[in-house]
Design a protein around this motif. Structure first.
Motif: not given
Length: 84
Positions: A6-8, A54-71
């Protein structure tokens, strides 16, 4: 501990690109099988979890960038609206 299925699925759906309005929301809720609010709570937990990074750094980095852009956009709109 490894990420469960589910997390993936949540990470993959959230990191995807969508052309239809609401496509991301639909994909995330379908992938998780949870309500949208619970899915976003879990997504925020995953963004703070070193094992998820550790499991999915690419997806998480993308999500953090999107969140920062939204803020940043939201803060800018507030400054413009308030006349600052």
């Amino acid at each position: 501990m490894a990420l469960n299925v589910t997390d993936r699925a949540i990470l993959q759906a959230a990191a995807g690109t969508y052309t239809e309005p609401g496509g991301e929301l639909e994909a995330i809720t379908y992938a998780s099988g949870m309500s949208l609010a619970k899915t976003y709570q879990r997504l925020n937990e995953l963004m703070a979890d070193p094992e998820a990074w550790a499991a999915d750094p690419v997806s998480l980095a993308l999500l953090v960038r999107r969140q920062e852009k939204y803020v940043r956009r939201r803060q800018h709109r507030r400054r413009v609206t308030n006349g600052a």
